[in-house]
Scaffold this motif. Sequence first.
Motif, PDB file in Angstrom:
ATOM      1  N   ALA A 160      48.322  32.987  28.399  1.00 25.24           N
ATOM      2  CA  ALA A 160      48.618  34.002  29.416  1.00 25.24           C
ATOM      3  C   ALA A 160      47.877  35.300  29.111  1.00 25.24           C
ATOM      4  O   ALA A 160      47.326  35.946  30.022  1.00 25.24           O
ATOM      5  N   GLU A 161      47.841  35.681  27.829  1.00 26.08           N
ATOM      6  CA  GLU A 161      47.142  36.901  27.440  1.00 26.08           C
ATOM      7  C   GLU A 161      45.638  36.781  27.714  1.00 26.08           C
ATOM      8  O   GLU A 161      44.986  37.751  28.125  1.00 26.08           O
ATOM      9  N   ARG A 162      45.093  35.581  27.492  1.00 22.64           N
ATOM     10  CA  ARG A 162      43.657  35.409  27.730  1.00 22.64           C
ATOM     11  C   ARG A 162      43.323  35.470  29.210  1.00 22.64           C
ATOM     12  O   ARG A 162      42.249  35.969  29.590  1.00 22.64           O
ATOM     13  N   ILE A 163      44.204  34.963  30.043  1.00 23.65           N
ATOM     14  CA  ILE A 163      43.977  35.071  31.489  1.00 23.65           C
ATOM     15  C   ILE A 163      43.970  36.548  31.898  1.00 23.65           C
ATOM     16  O   ILE A 163      43.097  37.010  32.638  1.00 23.65           O
ATOM     17  N   ASP A 164      44.938  37.299  31.424  1.00 22.37           N
ATOM     18  CA  ASP A 164      45.017  38.729  31.762  1.00 22.37           C
ATOM     19  C   ASP A 164      43.778  39.487  31.288  1.00 22.37           C
ATOM     20  O   ASP A 164      43.330  40.436  31.946  1.00 22.37           O
ATOM     21  N   ALA A 165      43.242  39.062  30.147  1.00 25.34           N
ATOM     22  CA  ALA A 165      42.103  39.772  29.559  1.00 25.34           C
ATOM     23  C   ALA A 165      40.755  39.319  30.113  1.00 25.34           C
ATOM     24  O   ALA A 165      39.724  39.939  29.816  1.00 25.34           O
ATOM     25  N   ALA A 166      40.742  38.259  30.919  1.00 25.32           N
ATOM     26  CA  ALA A 166      39.477  37.685  31.418  1.00 25.32           C
ATOM     27  C   ALA A 166      38.960  38.495  32.603  1.00 25.32           C
ATOM     28  O   ALA A 166      38.926  38.031  33.747  1.00 25.32           O
ATOM     29  N   THR A 167      38.531  39.697  32.336  1.00 29.46           N
ATOM     30  CA  THR A 167      38.194  40.642  33.402  1.00 29.46           C
ATOM     31  C   THR A 167      36.889  40.311  34.106  1.00 29.46           C
ATOM     32  O   THR A 167      36.590  40.884  35.160  1.00 29.46           O
ATOM     33  N   THR A 168      36.077  39.402  33.583  1.00 32.45           N
ATOM     34  CA  THR A 168      34.848  39.024  34.281  1.00 32.45           C
ATOM     35  C   THR A 168      35.126  38.011  35.392  1.00 32.45           C
ATOM     36  O   THR A 168      34.268  37.776  36.249  1.00 32.45           O
ATOM     37  N   LEU A 169      36.315  37.396  35.390  1.00 29.15           N
ATOM     38  CA  LEU A 169      36.686  36.467  36.447  1.00 29.15           C
ATOM     39  C   LEU A 169      37.232  37.234  37.647  1.00 29.15           C
ATOM     40  O   LEU A 169      37.684  38.375  37.525  1.00 29.15           O
ATOM     41  N   THR A 170      37.219  36.614  38.807  1.00 26.48           N
ATOM     42  CA  THR A 170      37.758  37.262  39.995  1.00 26.48           C
ATOM     43  C   THR A 170      39.288  37.286  39.931  1.00 26.48           C
ATOM     44  O   THR A 170      39.908  36.489  39.217  1.00 26.48           O
ATOM     45  N   ASP A 171      39.881  38.190  40.678  1.00 29.11           N
ATOM     46  CA  ASP A 171      41.344  38.247  40.751  1.00 29.11           C
ATOM     47  C   ASP A 171      41.899  36.928  41.284  1.00 29.11           C
ATOM     48  O   ASP A 171      42.954  36.460  40.835  1.00 29.11           O
ATOM     49  N   GLU A 172      41.197  36.327  42.226  1.00 30.04           N
ATOM     50  CA  GLU A 172      41.647  35.055  42.787  1.00 30.04           C
ATOM     51  C   GLU A 172      41.648  33.958  41.715  1.00 30.04           C
ATOM     52  O   GLU A 172      42.590  33.168  41.624  1.00 30.04           O
ATOM     53  N   ASP A 173      40.582  33.924  40.916  1.00 36.38           N
ATOM     54  CA  ASP A 173      40.528  32.925  39.839  1.00 36.38           C
ATOM     55  C   ASP A 173      41.666  33.142  38.846  1.00 36.38           C
ATOM     56  O   ASP A 173      42.316  32.181  38.405  1.00 36.38           O
ATOM     57  N   ARG A 174      41.916  34.375  38.490  1.00 39.28           N
ATOM     58  CA  ARG A 174      42.974  34.638  37.512  1.00 39.28           C
ATOM     59  C   ARG A 174      44.347  34.295  38.083  1.00 39.28           C
ATOM     60  O   ARG A 174      45.216  33.788  37.356  1.00 39.28           O
ATOM     61  N   SER A 175      44.556  34.545  39.355  1.00 40.25           N
ATOM     62  CA  SER A 175      45.813  34.154  39.986  1.00 40.25           C
ATOM     63  C   SER A 175      45.974  32.649  39.967  1.00 40.25           C
ATOM     64  O   SER A 175      47.064  32.125  39.653  1.00 40.25           O
ATOM     65  N   TRP A 176      44.902  31.932  40.266  1.00 40.89           N
ATOM     66  CA  TRP A 176      44.959  30.469  40.239  1.00 40.89           C
ATOM     67  C   TRP A 176      45.241  29.976  38.814  1.00 40.89           C
ATOM     68  O   TRP A 176      46.041  29.049  38.615  1.00 40.89           O
ATOM     69  N   LEU A 177      44.605  30.585  37.841  1.00 44.89           N
ATOM     70  CA  LEU A 177      44.800  30.174  36.444  1.00 44.89           C
ATOM     71  C   LEU A 177      46.252  30.372  36.003  1.00 44.89           C
ATOM     72  O   LEU A 177      46.800  29.539  35.277  1.00 44.89           O
ATOM     73  N   ARG A 178      46.871  31.461  36.439  1.00 47.67           N
ATOM     74  CA  ARG A 178      48.277  31.680  36.098  1.00 47.67           C
ATOM     75  C   ARG A 178      49.160  30.582  36.698  1.00 47.67           C
ATOM     76  O   ARG A 178      50.072  30.082  36.030  1.00 47.67           O
ATOM     77  N   GLU A 179      48.876  30.213  37.938  1.00 47.49           N
ATOM     78  CA  GLU A 179      49.651  29.144  38.571  1.00 47.49           C
ATOM     79  C   GLU A 179      49.404  27.803  37.877  1.00 47.49           C
ATOM     80  O   GLU A 179      50.329  27.007  37.680  1.00 47.49           O
ATOM     81  N   HIS A 180      48.165  27.565  37.511  1.00 42.98           N
ATOM     82  CA  HIS A 180      47.806  26.323  36.814  1.00 42.98           C
ATOM     83  C   HIS A 180      48.513  26.254  35.465  1.00 42.98           C
ATOM     84  O   HIS A 180      49.072  25.206  35.091  1.00 42.98           O
TER      85      HIS A 180
END
Length: 292
Positions: free
Chosen positions: A133-153
């Motif tokens: 979860a922390e790595r998703i939050d810190a992955a600032t080069t990804l789009t907000d949409e990608d990070r939202s999808w990753l959290r759901e995944h």
Amino acid sequence: MSSDHSSVLAAACIEVGLDHTDAEPIRLGENALFRLPGGVVARIARPGQLTVATREVRIAQWLAEHEIPAIRALKDIAQPVQAAGRAVTFWEELPPHRHGTPAEVATAIRRLHDLPVPADLPLGDLAPFVRLAERIDAATTLTDEDRSWLREHLASLQVRYANLPPGLPHCVVHGDAWVGNVVATDNGQVVLLDLERCSVGPPEWDLVSTAIKHTSFDWITAEDYRDFCDRYDHDVTTWSGFNLLRDIRELRMALYVAQRATENPTACAEASLRVACLRGDETRPWPWTPAL
């Protein structure tokens, strides 16, 4: 060497009476490794990792007691040492070595899995989602949409893992058994490195790391994978829980590169590719570049 690393290393070495003159950086990442005179390697952990470092030293000592080839904590000193809020541990330097082959990985983890679970060593249960979860939050080069999808995944995988199908008996697992953490030395030993994730859990977790190198990425040949299965005496891809552990491992690998991309722009394209694959834009085997 950064001034922070330099001061931490100096303080820790002085406390245990080791020479840090001309310390040579080996790897500067989340955990920083330095080569010291006399065949010693110092490892500076991330802040707040004293408990983890203490546990890793104890695991190394336990493996030595059972004659399992693994990194050896330096004897006759009290460690870890705390310096400026960082835990520092000291290890015997390995002889020259290379990444292990799939067959060598199978042999090494089979020996580990065959050990009895120790009653006096608090290994804890496997934590396959640690820090994701922390790595998703810190992955600032990804789009907000990608990070939202990753959290759901991630949330979906956590629910599925709670209902992991039965498989092989739980045992001591390495936790991160890829070829960079299982090395072959020039003197003929196959050695386990990086014991930070060592825990009790499904042995299939260690097997999946090599299986997906064939099934998901085509990084190893079918023959290499058959050799791996023969050496271990089990093919994890035939188990009903394989796809779940595969998906978790692939997410970990994608987020590792996404984290690197925040500091290294050359990793941005690979990070985006990996997330796109997770989202179904490509079929396996995926064209990922090995992040060695």
